[in-house]
Design an enzyme around this catalytic site. Structure first.
Site, PDB file in Angstrom:
ATOM      1  N   TYR A   1      70.925  -9.923 -29.026  1.00 14.44           N
ATOM      2  CA  TYR A   1      70.627 -11.352 -28.833  1.00 14.44           C
ATOM      3  C   TYR A   1      70.981 -11.788 -27.419  1.00 14.44           C
ATOM      4  O   TYR A   1      70.138 -12.348 -26.700  1.00 14.44           O
ATOM      5  CB  TYR A   1      71.402 -12.201 -29.857  1.00 14.44           C
ATOM      6  CG  TYR A   1      71.464 -13.673 -29.500  1.00 14.44           C
ATOM      7  CD1 TYR A   1      70.318 -14.464 -29.528  1.00 14.44           C
ATOM      8  CD2 TYR A   1      72.660 -14.281 -29.096  1.00 14.44           C
ATOM      9  CE1 TYR A   1      70.360 -15.818 -29.177  1.00 14.44           C
ATOM     10  CE2 TYR A   1      72.720 -15.624 -28.752  1.00 14.44           C
ATOM     11  CZ  TYR A   1      71.571 -16.386 -28.787  1.00 14.44           C
ATOM     12  OH  TYR A   1      71.615 -17.721 -28.428  1.00 14.44           O
ATOM     13  N   LYS A  11      68.596 -13.103 -24.278  1.00 16.05           N
ATOM     14  CA  LYS A  11      68.742 -14.412 -23.626  1.00 16.05           C
ATOM     15  C   LYS A  11      69.019 -14.227 -22.139  1.00 16.05           C
ATOM     16  O   LYS A  11      68.487 -14.965 -21.298  1.00 16.05           O
ATOM     17  CB  LYS A  11      69.880 -15.223 -24.267  1.00 16.05           C
ATOM     18  CG  LYS A  11      69.627 -15.703 -25.676  1.00 16.05           C
ATOM     19  CD  LYS A  11      68.465 -16.680 -25.814  1.00 16.05           C
ATOM     20  CE  LYS A  11      68.747 -18.040 -25.229  1.00 16.05           C
ATOM     21  NZ  LYS A  11      67.643 -19.018 -25.557  1.00 16.05           N
ATOM     22  N   THR A  14      72.570 -19.712 -23.500  1.00 20.52           N
ATOM     23  CA  THR A  14      73.847 -19.596 -24.211  1.00 20.52           C
ATOM     24  C   THR A  14      74.957 -19.033 -23.319  1.00 20.52           C
ATOM     25  O   THR A  14      74.682 -18.306 -22.358  1.00 20.52           O
ATOM     26  CB  THR A  14      73.660 -18.659 -25.427  1.00 20.52           C
ATOM     27  OG1 THR A  14      74.923 -18.365 -25.997  1.00 20.52           O
ATOM     28  CG2 THR A  14      73.016 -17.337 -25.029  1.00 20.52           C
ATOM     29  N   ASP A  15      76.199 -19.306 -23.694  1.00 14.52           N
ATOM     30  CA  ASP A  15      77.335 -18.719 -22.966  1.00 14.52           C
ATOM     31  C   ASP A  15      77.453 -17.213 -23.225  1.00 14.52           C
ATOM     32  O   ASP A  15      78.157 -16.510 -22.507  1.00 14.52           O
ATOM     33  CB  ASP A  15      78.652 -19.427 -23.328  1.00 14.52           C
ATOM     34  CG  ASP A  15      79.010 -19.382 -24.814  1.00 14.52           C
ATOM     35  OD1 ASP A  15      78.218 -18.838 -25.618  1.00 14.52           O
ATOM     36  OD2 ASP A  15      80.100 -19.890 -25.175  1.00 14.52           O
ATOM     37  N   GLU A  16      76.759 -16.720 -24.273  1.00  9.30           N
ATOM     38  CA  GLU A  16      76.924 -15.297 -24.629  1.00  9.30           C
ATOM     39  C   GLU A  16      76.383 -14.361 -23.548  1.00  9.30           C
ATOM     40  O   GLU A  16      76.708 -13.174 -23.543  1.00  9.30           O
ATOM     41  CB  GLU A  16      76.255 -15.004 -25.976  1.00  9.30           C
ATOM     42  CG  GLU A  16      76.811 -15.892 -27.069  1.00  9.30           C
ATOM     43  CD  GLU A  16      76.630 -15.342 -28.479  1.00  9.30           C
ATOM     44  OE1 GLU A  16      76.266 -14.178 -28.636  1.00  9.30           O
ATOM     45  OE2 GLU A  16      76.882 -16.116 -29.413  1.00  9.30           O
TER      46      GLU A  16
HETATM   47  P1  NAD Z   1      67.619 -21.975 -34.517  1.00  5.76           P
HETATM   48  O1  NAD Z   1      67.502 -20.543 -34.914  1.00  5.76           O
HETATM   49  O2  NAD Z   1      68.244 -22.961 -35.440  1.00  5.76           O
HETATM   50  O3  NAD Z   1      66.168 -22.542 -34.175  1.00  5.76           O
HETATM   51  C1  NAD Z   1      65.216 -21.819 -33.442  1.00  5.76           C
HETATM   52  C2  NAD Z   1      63.862 -22.487 -33.632  1.00  5.76           C
HETATM   53  O4  NAD Z   1      62.889 -21.734 -32.882  1.00  5.76           O
HETATM   54  C3  NAD Z   1      63.374 -22.496 -35.086  1.00  5.76           C
HETATM   55  O5  NAD Z   1      62.867 -23.773 -35.419  1.00  5.76           O
HETATM   56  C4  NAD Z   1      62.278 -21.439 -35.118  1.00  5.76           C
HETATM   57  O6  NAD Z   1      61.279 -21.709 -36.065  1.00  5.76           O
HETATM   58  C5  NAD Z   1      61.746 -21.520 -33.691  1.00  5.76           C
HETATM   59  N1  NAD Z   1      61.099 -20.269 -33.277  1.00  5.76           N
HETATM   60  C6  NAD Z   1      61.614 -19.013 -33.408  1.00  5.76           C
HETATM   61  N2  NAD Z   1      60.717 -18.110 -32.952  1.00  5.76           N
HETATM   62  C7  NAD Z   1      59.644 -18.819 -32.503  1.00  5.76           C
HETATM   63  C8  NAD Z   1      58.414 -18.442 -31.902  1.00  5.76           C
HETATM   64  N3  NAD Z   1      58.115 -17.161 -31.699  1.00  5.76           N
HETATM   65  N4  NAD Z   1      57.548 -19.418 -31.547  1.00  5.76           N
HETATM   66  C9  NAD Z   1      57.851 -20.732 -31.768  1.00  5.76           C
HETATM   67  N5  NAD Z   1      58.996 -21.128 -32.348  1.00  5.76           N
HETATM   68  C10 NAD Z   1      59.883 -20.196 -32.708  1.00  5.76           C
HETATM   69  O7  NAD Z   1      68.350 -21.954 -33.112  1.00  5.76           O
HETATM   70  P2  NAD Z   1      69.375 -22.994 -32.466  1.00  5.76           P
HETATM   71  O8  NAD Z   1      70.731 -22.645 -32.877  1.00  5.76           O
HETATM   72  O9  NAD Z   1      68.871 -24.362 -32.674  1.00  5.76           O
HETATM   73  O10 NAD Z   1      69.221 -22.599 -30.926  1.00  5.76           O
HETATM   74  C11 NAD Z   1      68.244 -23.214 -30.100  1.00  5.76           C
HETATM   75  C12 NAD Z   1      68.361 -22.660 -28.700  1.00  5.76           C
HETATM   76  O11 NAD Z   1      69.652 -22.921 -28.188  1.00  5.76           O
HETATM   77  C13 NAD Z   1      68.177 -21.143 -28.627  1.00  5.76           C
HETATM   78  O12 NAD Z   1      67.451 -20.855 -27.456  1.00  5.76           O
HETATM   79  C14 NAD Z   1      69.595 -20.606 -28.544  1.00  5.76           C
HETATM   80  O13 NAD Z   1      69.623 -19.385 -27.854  1.00  5.76           O
HETATM   81  C15 NAD Z   1      70.275 -21.697 -27.780  1.00  5.76           C
HETATM   82  N6  NAD Z   1      71.732 -21.859 -28.030  1.00  5.76           N
HETATM   83  C16 NAD Z   1      72.195 -21.972 -29.317  1.00  5.76           C
HETATM   84  C17 NAD Z   1      73.561 -22.189 -29.537  1.00  5.76           C
HETATM   85  C18 NAD Z   1      74.132 -22.369 -30.924  1.00  5.76           C
HETATM   86  O14 NAD Z   1      75.354 -22.472 -31.066  1.00  5.76           O
HETATM   87  N7  NAD Z   1      73.328 -22.435 -31.970  1.00  5.76           N
HETATM   88  C19 NAD Z   1      74.426 -22.248 -28.445  1.00  5.76           C
HETATM   89  C20 NAD Z   1      73.913 -22.108 -27.155  1.00  5.76           C
HETATM   90  C21 NAD Z   1      72.552 -21.925 -26.971  1.00  5.76           C
HETATM   91  O1  TDX Z   2      79.976 -14.364 -41.714  1.00  6.11           O
HETATM   92  C1  TDX Z   2      80.464 -14.482 -40.589  1.00  6.11           C
HETATM   93  N1  TDX Z   2      81.766 -14.137 -40.372  1.00  6.11           N
HETATM   94  C2  TDX Z   2      82.376 -14.225 -39.173  1.00  6.11           C
HETATM   95  O2  TDX Z   2      83.564 -13.904 -39.029  1.00  6.11           O
HETATM   96  C3  TDX Z   2      79.693 -14.967 -39.467  1.00  6.11           C
HETATM   97  C4  TDX Z   2      78.245 -15.341 -39.618  1.00  6.11           C
HETATM   98  C5  TDX Z   2      80.317 -15.053 -38.246  1.00  6.11           C
HETATM   99  N2  TDX Z   2      81.611 -14.677 -38.085  1.00  6.11           N
HETATM  100  C6  TDX Z   2      82.246 -14.768 -36.744  1.00  6.11           C
HETATM  101  C7  TDX Z   2      81.463 -14.140 -35.619  1.00  6.11           C
HETATM  102  C8  TDX Z   2      81.811 -15.011 -34.435  1.00  6.11           C
HETATM  103  O3  TDX Z   2      83.021 -14.577 -33.854  1.00  6.11           O
HETATM  104  O4  TDX Z   2      82.306 -16.159 -36.427  1.00  6.11           O
HETATM  105  C9  TDX Z   2      82.026 -16.389 -35.045  1.00  6.11           C
HETATM  106  C10 TDX Z   2      80.813 -17.297 -34.937  1.00  6.11           C
HETATM  107  O5  TDX Z   2      79.700 -16.570 -35.410  1.00  6.11           O
HETATM  108  P1  TDX Z   2      78.224 -17.194 -35.432  1.00  6.11           P
HETATM  109  O6  TDX Z   2      78.267 -18.498 -36.154  1.00  6.11           O
HETATM  110  O7  TDX Z   2      77.287 -16.140 -35.905  1.00  6.11           O
HETATM  111  O8  TDX Z   2      78.007 -17.539 -33.888  1.00  6.11           O
HETATM  112  P2  TDX Z   2      78.065 -16.617 -32.571  1.00  6.11           P
HETATM  113  O9  TDX Z   2      77.829 -15.202 -32.885  1.00  6.11           O
HETATM  114  O10 TDX Z   2      79.312 -16.980 -31.838  1.00  6.11           O
HETATM  115  O11 TDX Z   2      76.771 -17.179 -31.792  1.00  6.11           O
HETATM  116  C11 TDX Z   2      76.470 -18.620 -31.774  1.00  6.11           C
HETATM  117  O12 TDX Z   2      76.887 -19.208 -30.576  1.00  6.11           O
HETATM  118  C12 TDX Z   2      76.142 -18.943 -29.416  1.00  6.11           C
HETATM  119  C13 TDX Z   2      74.985 -18.866 -32.010  1.00  6.11           C
HETATM  120  O13 TDX Z   2      74.586 -18.252 -33.222  1.00  6.11           O
HETATM  121  C14 TDX Z   2      74.163 -18.424 -30.854  1.00  6.11           C
HETATM  122  O14 TDX Z   2      72.802 -18.755 -31.066  1.00  6.11           O
HETATM  123  C15 TDX Z   2      74.659 -19.116 -29.632  1.00  6.11           C
HETATM  124  O15 TDX Z   2      73.963 -18.685 -28.518  1.00  6.11           O
END
Ligand code: NAD
Ligand code: TDX
Length: 350
Positions: free
Chosen positions: A156, A160, A131-133
């Protein structure tokens, strides 16, 4: 036939990656390993679950004996690792869970891969999805590049960042053929409604308040999830061993502007008067350690591998709303049961 292990394939991004690979590569066997936590859902994969080149394995990446056994029973050509705990707010309440899955789980996979592939690292790839975080927060200007120093602030992002360091260490120390990508915020179908966009769609639909942290001034760079999956496909096949790519949409929005746009779209879709949904906007206590701004410079990916985002945000957001409104059963299923306890603890009892 190549065999690829995709971890976390029942989650949001993982399900899009599994779908892309299963449909595009009939000569690959795709093994989806997922623990099916609250975030994992096999309903995300209904359309491909009976394809001959797809197999699901339920299991926990934290369980080293199980992971070693899985590798002993399968000769994997590569791993695309997405399994993680992914929600920042949950990491604030329960950091250890994030260390276990995101750090220990990743190291378990690295160990199994190193052991199985030690005679020929170059023919086997370990792709770590990050992630970019990990880069921390930006001020009003600038962008994260692949060389920006790591500076995570939430449990988190710290977990990562730690996993990214382990992946690079296994390349530098043992010669494992690794690649890492760091992506910005994704949006689209199958996104779990604890995250900002699907949570807000669900609340607007149910006439519940939309909780905006602080003043809504935080900025995120949003990318259509299928564009992320396409980038993962390119990077998995074409990137040099040991390399890193940033992936992002060049699409920065303050949370409040994004939610105002979403409200407008929802008014139209739900036949509400203009401005009706926006009345649900409620400013609530800020997230602890809340990063102000993320923005990704993805020019390396564009230049090296020819990737570009395909969708304009307004179009993608409208498609996302349409998906949630026509997949009510999916939304009701994932927001029943434990979701209610989570919502209560996160938003009501605070
Ligand atoms: P998500 O939470 O929707 O899915 C995570 C999946 O991992 C789920 O299906 C869960 O059951 C599985 N999982 C969790 N713990 C596990 C374990 N111990 N063993 C096996 N499986 C397990 O997450 P996402 O948003 O799809 O993110 C996927 C990946 O991409 C993550 O590594 C996250 O850090 C990264 N990522 C997410 C975002 C975003 O915006 N969502 C952005 C950048 C990177
Ligand atoms: O209820 C809310 N109110 C609110 O203001 C929630 C859930 C979020 N927010 C804000 C927090 C952030 O500034 O909105 C923005 C986006 O929040 P999230 O959807 O929780 O995402 P973020 O925290 O940016 O992280 C996401 O992007 C990077 C993903 O959850 C991560 O898994 C990924 O790595």
């Amino acid at each position: 036939m190549k065999k690829i292990l995709i971890t976390g394939g029942a989650g949001f991004i993982g399900s899009h990656v599994v779908r892309l690979f299963v449909n595009k590569y009939s000569n690959y066997e795709i093994v989806n390993l997922d623990k099916l936590t609250y975030a994992g859902n096999l309903a995300n994969l209904r359309d491909i679950e009976n394809k001959p080149n797809y197999r699901f394995v339920k299991g926990d990446i934290v369980d080293a004996a199980f992971i070693n056994q899985l590798f002993a029973e399968n000769q994997f050509d590569g791993v695309i690792h997405l399994a993680a705990e992914s929600h920042v707010d949950r990491s604030i309440s329960n950091p250890l869970e994030f260390v276990m899955t995101n750090v220990i789980g990743t190291v378990n996979l690295l160990n199994a891969a190193r052991n199985q592939w030690k005679d020929n690292f170059s023919a086997h790839r370990f792709y770590h999805v990050s992630t970019d975080e990990v880069y921390g927060t930006l001020g009003e200007t600038g962008m994260f590049t692949e060389t920006t120093a790591y500076d995570p602030h939430s449990p988190y992002s710290a977990s990562k960042a730690s996993s990214d360091h382990f992946v690079r260490a296994y390349h530098d120390t043992y010669g494992l053929n690794v690649v890492i990508s760091n992506c910005s915020n994704n949006y689209g179908s199958f996104h779990f409604p604890e995250k900002l966009i699907p949570l807000s769609i669900n609340n607007i639909k149910n006439n519940k308040s939309i909780p905006i942290y602080g003043k809504g001034e935080n900025v995120r760079d949003w990318l259509w999830v299928e564009d992320h999956a396409r980038a993962i496909d390119l990077i998995y096949h074409k990137a040099a061993a040991g390399s890193t790519y940033n992936i992002g949409g060049h699409n920065e929005w303050t949370n409040i502007d994004l939610i105002r746009l979403l409200c407008k779209i929802m008014d139209k879709k739900l036949n509400r008067a203009d401005g009706e949904s926006a009345k649900l906007i409620t400013f609530v206590k800020d997230r602890a350690g809340h990063d102000l701004r993320y923005a990704i410079d993805s020019s390396k990916l564009q230049k090296d591998l020819g990737w570009t985002p395909s969708l304009q945000f307004e179009e993608g957001l409208e498609k996302t709303v349409d998906w949630y409104l026509s997949n009510e059963e999916w939304l009701n299923n994932v927001t029943s049961g434990d979701y209610k306890n989570y919502y209560q603890a996160q938003y009501v009892k605070r």
